[in-house]
Design an enzyme around this catalytic site. Structure first.
Site, PDB file in Angstrom:
ATOM      1  N   HIS A  17       0.880  -1.180   0.000  1.00 22.99           N
ATOM      2  CA  HIS A  17       0.000   0.000   0.000  1.00 22.99           C
ATOM      3  C   HIS A  17       0.907   1.216   0.000  1.00 22.99           C
ATOM      4  O   HIS A  17       1.608   1.478   0.989  1.00 22.99           O
ATOM      5  CB  HIS A  17      -0.913   0.003   1.219  1.00 22.99           C
ATOM      6  CG  HIS A  17      -1.764   1.246   1.306  1.00 22.99           C
ATOM      7  ND1 HIS A  17      -2.552   1.676   0.266  1.00 22.99           N
ATOM      8  CD2 HIS A  17      -1.925   2.158   2.301  1.00 22.99           C
ATOM      9  CE1 HIS A  17      -3.165   2.793   0.614  1.00 22.99           C
ATOM     10  NE2 HIS A  17      -2.806   3.108   1.837  1.00 22.99           N
ATOM     11  N   ASP A  19       1.501   4.872   0.136  1.00 24.46           N
ATOM     12  CA  ASP A  19       1.227   6.284   0.401  1.00 24.46           C
ATOM     13  C   ASP A  19       2.394   7.078  -0.173  1.00 24.46           C
ATOM     14  O   ASP A  19       3.531   6.931   0.269  1.00 24.46           O
ATOM     15  CB  ASP A  19       1.102   6.538   1.895  1.00 24.46           C
ATOM     16  CG  ASP A  19      -0.038   5.754   2.499  1.00 24.46           C
ATOM     17  OD1 ASP A  19      -1.189   5.997   2.123  1.00 24.46           O
ATOM     18  OD2 ASP A  19       0.231   4.874   3.345  1.00 24.46           O
ATOM     19  N   ASP A 129      -7.892   1.999   1.677  1.00 22.00           N
ATOM     20  CA  ASP A 129      -7.756   2.771   2.917  1.00 22.00           C
ATOM     21  C   ASP A 129      -8.464   4.105   2.836  1.00 22.00           C
ATOM     22  O   ASP A 129      -8.076   5.054   3.506  1.00 22.00           O
ATOM     23  CB  ASP A 129      -6.270   2.970   3.226  1.00 22.00           C
ATOM     24  CG  ASP A 129      -6.031   3.363   4.683  1.00 22.00           C
ATOM     25  OD1 ASP A 129      -6.925   3.132   5.508  1.00 22.00           O
ATOM     26  OD2 ASP A 129      -4.953   3.901   4.983  1.00 22.00           O
ATOM     27  N   HIS A 355      -5.080  10.101  -0.103  1.00 22.89           N
ATOM     28  CA  HIS A 355      -5.830  10.329   1.128  1.00 22.89           C
ATOM     29  C   HIS A 355      -4.979  10.924   2.249  1.00 22.89           C
ATOM     30  O   HIS A 355      -5.476  11.767   3.004  1.00 22.89           O
ATOM     31  CB  HIS A 355      -6.516   9.036   1.598  1.00 22.89           C
ATOM     32  CG  HIS A 355      -5.643   7.838   1.623  1.00 22.89           C
ATOM     33  ND1 HIS A 355      -5.426   7.070   0.511  1.00 22.89           N
ATOM     34  CD2 HIS A 355      -4.926   7.272   2.605  1.00 22.89           C
ATOM     35  CE1 HIS A 355      -4.610   6.072   0.807  1.00 22.89           C
ATOM     36  NE2 HIS A 355      -4.286   6.175   2.072  1.00 22.89           N
TER      37      HIS A 355
END
Length: 916
Positions: A17, A19, A129, A355
């Site tokens: 994941h 980010d 997420d 996000h």
């Protein structure tokens, strides 16, 4: 005897994941990405059993890697085409609620376009997420050819990292469920019931593997509706597991009754679809964790670093609501559409949309870079707007103004909100432009301009009718042209600033005006003042009185409804973090109710009147010293005992309350110099409507939400997301509050139906898994906020207020042009459309990159069927499209016009092809 039951299948999907920026700034994460990708490619080269790796559903991971290693593109293409790497479907993993409807669509469009350059597009609605999920996700997915969505939040009783409670009252007994949008579109929804790291770091050593798999299989089996169990082999920024193949060989030896596959999303989803039980639970609309205790829905990211949300709203509006439609109109008149520039601007903007970025829950360095990206994207949008309006202005026939004066200075005002618009416009007009060459006596040139021009004059519309205005002489000023066919051309010109109300500008169109220079001319036709009594503003629709404490009493003259006590401020402490607001135990709100305000009239013009209201609150300067100690030792925010400091600082809030002649709403602009920390400031707007439900603008819908949360909700705060507005109404009465970049609101559970809009939240830590101080998130210094109060008659009348709230975010655009003939009339709409009962909202108008067709998109604001009438104003073929702007081959209407039924909550895209 051997069992006749087929084996349970363990699908291990490797992923990270990613980010792009979060607890480290972008380039630190970027360097980590390069290392991660290098090692992944090395594993794939040396281990043929390592079948696939999922790149988090976002193509920007590929872009960021190729930024450093462009020579490895062919290798990535090969791996995507072989199915060992994924591509798309998104460009970035966005926050769905803090990015606009069109930004969500462009994210899909660019992700698909980029993916096709590598190989197959990953057709999976991937929301691992997101801090809540939009209600129209299923419709967007279906229109993009995606039938399955996976998500990590919003369903069941979830806590930190989605840990599942023992409550029997769950929204689905399985991790698989039907997920429906309000229009009825459906996808299979798969919840990460054990989070997206339930298969990370699988042990190879048998004893450790036995303990791991006993737990992992039991946990996955608990919620799976089929024999196909999902194990996600990775987590945030997780490197690929180099010994995974060996670990799976160990698992096969330990558990011969299970089948272990190093799988991928395509194979897993296909297997699950083929084995689903006949009945699944159905969840509908938004997934916002409303069946939880309310502490970990992470909605308060909507108020972290509000200045970032405001910059984002400005940027999105410039691109999708101004630059694109103006460029599309110019394209229809023969100007090339700037695909490359707009694509670059969108990509740059969307790099701020992950996000952890747009949510304001990262370290301070992230936001330093985000500001630069916003400025870059806005700069491109401004350039496209200037070029498009200049071109269109040159196509408008302004010869009618020559009959009034050969010295007329014509200009056009464009409305691109999608609705007929009236608004106050300020335009700076150049008179007596005089060019000069290098080496000439520039001072003499400037003096000649000053001597030969006058700032006196008057304003007329396209019919020659005089228009009330206010003007000011800005003097002789330097300027320059950058012609396409020669060197730059410097000049001097007298500049006159003219402010007036441009009334009833056609929807998706323009009106023409001209400044008529005339020495000694009076200011213009007389107009009655909008100040009708002390501290009172009034037009044909509203009367607004400012009370001694600065609150507003507003009369809606169209239905006789009065609203009292509007606009007081509330200040409380905050000992939470960037993710979550937490008021200190026992803290009492400080408000401006009953506090005398300084009230001054600062503008009384024909088009607008403005009062300035100043409040000064005495508030604690920060939390007390316990908070820093609790942060440093990672005391959970729910256990914190910190209070507000006993030391006080002043908070002076200057609010400009304005009413224009034709507008049906009261505007407010607040500015303040924040010198306090660890607190929240809200504007409080009692609607006088106490109802169980309210409405908020969201992604391609006006979402209906419960004012009183579910019984599981224990958080005293019930803040929620909004885009352009929030609305509370009942029969005959309603109040819509529009905003610019104020994404957090709460409708209080009081007798007044008070709408509380957060305009500042100050906090000093990131939160989550470590100790990350964020002093910039205290938002010290100058802050500002804008909103509009739009009363209405409830029920169907609310849609008029919704349109006004959308229009509030989209400023009119003005451009000076010359005296000339042209193919365009002095006033017209460039795209005529209407929707029955005004229930439709225009989302975008642009030119498709692949075919060069105009594509416009609308959506139904209500559950009632409506009808869309489109008239392109020229002979062209119309066709229904989708959010990917594909041409399905079916033509509608004829001769450039069509009537299209629009079901409740439906998103409709219409393509226009000139060649029929």
């Amino acid at each position: 005897m051997p069992s006749s039951q087929p084996k349970a299948v363990i699908h291990v999907i490797s992923h990270t994941h990613w980010d792009r920026e979060w607890y480290m700034p972008y380039e630190a994460h970027h360097a980590k990405l390069i290392q991660t990708m290098d090692e992944l490619l090395a594993i794939m080269d040396r281990d043929p059993e390592y079948r696939s790796f999922y790149l988090d559903g976002q193509t920007i991971v590929l872009d960021d890697y190729l930024q450093v290693y462009p020579e490895k593109r062919e290798k990535l293409v090969q791996l995507v085409q072989e199915g060992r790497l994924s591509a798309g479907p998104w460009y970035i993993l966005q926050d769905e609620f803090l990015t606009s409807s069109e930004a969500n669509v462009r994210n899909l469009q660019i992700g698909h376009r980029d993916s096709r350059a590598f190989g197959p597009v990953s057709k999976l609605g991937y929301f691992p997420d997101s801090f809540g999920n939009m209600g129209q996700a299923a419709q967007l997915m279906q229109q993009a050819g995606i039938t399955t969505a996976v998500f990590g939040r919003g369903v069941k009783a979830t806590g930190f990292n989605n840990s599942v409670s023992e409550s029997p009252d769950l929204e689905s007994p399985y991790s698989e469920m039907n997920w429906d949008s309000p229009d009825g579109s459906r996808v299979l929804g798969i919840l990460f019931a054990n989070w997206y790291n339930n298969g990370m770091e699988i042990p190879e050593e048998p004893a450790a593997a036995k303990a791991f798999w006993d737990h992992a299989i039991a946990s996955a089996s608990r919620y799976a509706s089929t024999r196909h169990l999902l194990l996600m082999n990775g987590c945030d920024h997780q490197p690929a597991q180099a010994n995974l193949s060996a670990a799976l060989r160990t698992a096969r030896e330990l558990y011969p009754d299970y089948e272990f596959i190093h799988s991928n999303w395509d194979d897993y989803v296909k297997a699950v679809h083929s084995d689903l039980p006949p009945e699944l639970s159905t969840i509908k609309g938004e997934l916002r964790g409303q069946r939880t205790d309310g502490w970990f829905s992470l909605v308060n990211t909507a108020s972290a670093r509000i200045y970032i949300k405001q910059l984002n709203q400005q940027n999105q509006t410039m691109l999708e609501k101004i630059a694109e439609p103006l460029a599309a109109f110019a394209h229809a008149q023969g100007r090339p559409y700037p695909h490359g520039l707009l694509n670059y601007a969108w990509r740059t903007l969307m790099q701020n949309h992950p996000h952890d970025s747009i949510c304001g829950c990262s370290v301070d360095e992230v936001y330093h870079e985000m500001r630069t990206r916003f400025e870059k994207s806005k700069g491109v949008a401004a350039s496209v707007i200037a070029d498009s309006t200049a071109f269109l202005g040159g196509q408008i026939d302004t010869t009618g103004f020559a009959a009034i004066s050969r010295d007329s200075a014509p200009f056009a005002v464009f409305s691109t909100s999608g609705y007929e618009d009236s608004g106050v416009v300020t335009v700076e007009l150049e008179l007596g432009r005089r060019y000069f060459k290098p080496g000439e006596a520039q001072a003499e040139t400037a003096a000649i301009v000053g001597r030969d021009t006058t700032a006196d004059g008057y304003l007329v519309d396209a019919d020659g009718k005089r228009v009330p205005f206010v003007s000011s002489d800005l003097g002789v000023r330097f300027g320059y042209d950058l012609p396409a066919d020669k060197f730059r051309q410097p000049y001097f010109a007298r500049v006159v600033s003219v402010t007036f109300e441009a009334a009833a500008i056609p929807a998706m169109g323009y009106g023409s005006f001209a400044w008529i220079p005339s020495a000694g001319e009076e200011a213009g036709p007389a107009a009655a003042s909008l100040v009708t009594a002390p501290n009172t503003l009034e037009n044909d629709f509203l009367r607004v009185s400012i009370q001694t404490d600065g609150t507003l009493t507003m009369l809606d003259k169209t239905n006789g409804q009065t609203f009292d006590g509007l606009g007081y401020y509330e200040n409380v402490g905050d000992v939470g973090n960037e993710y979550i607001f937490k008021q200190p135990n026992g803290d009492t709100a400080i408000t401006t109710r009953g506090l005398a305000a300084d009230i001054r009239l600062v503008e009384d013009a024909p088009h607008r009147a403005v009062y300035e209201v100043t409040h000064t609150l005495d508030i604690p300067e920060s939390a007390d010293e316990r908070l820093q100690a609790e942060i440093a030792t990672m005391v959970p925010f729910l256990e914190r005992q910190a209070q507000r400091s006993s030391k006080r600082v002043p908070l002076s809030i200057v609010t400009r309350v304005s009413l224009s002649r034709s507008e049906r709403g009261v505007r407010a602009h607040a500015s303040f110099d924040n010198q306090a920390k660890d607190h929240r400031l809200r504007v409080m707007l009692p609607s006088g409507v106490s109802v169980a439900k309210h409405y908020a603008d969201s992604i391609f819908e006006v979402a209906e939400r419960a004012t009183v949360p579910n019984p599981e909700w224990v958080n005293p705060s019930n803040c929620q997301h909004q885009s352009a507005f929030v609305d509370v109404h009942e029969a005959g009465r309603g109040l819509t509050v529009g905003n610019k970049g104020l994404n957090e609101y709460e409708v209080l559970r009081d007798d007044s139906g008070t709408i509380a809009v957060t305009i500042l939240r100050s906090t000093g830590e990131l939160g989550d898994w470590g100790v990350f101080p964020t002093p910039d998130a205290q938002c010290l210094g100058r802050n500002e906020a804008e909103w509009i109060l739009l009363p209405h008659g409830g029920a169907d009348d609310r849609f008029r207020a919704y349109q006004a709230a959308y229009g509030f975010q989209v400023p009119l655009q003005a451009v000076q042009t010359g005296l000339h003939a042209g193919p365009l009339a002095p006033r017209q709409s460039l795209l005529n459309w209407n929707g029955a009962g005004s229930r439709l909202a225009l989302s975008s108008l642009k030119v498709n990159e692949d075919r060069g067709d105009l594509v416009a998109r609308w959506y139904n604001l209500s559950g009632e069927p409506s009808e869309l009438r489109v008239d392109a104003g020229r002979d062209a073929a119309l066709y229904e499209s989708n959010v990917l702007e594909e041409d399905n081959g079916a033509r509608i209407g004829e001769a450039g016009s069509a009537t299209v039924p629009v079901a409740g909550y439906k998103i409709v895209s219409i393509g226009l092809r000139a060649d029929k």
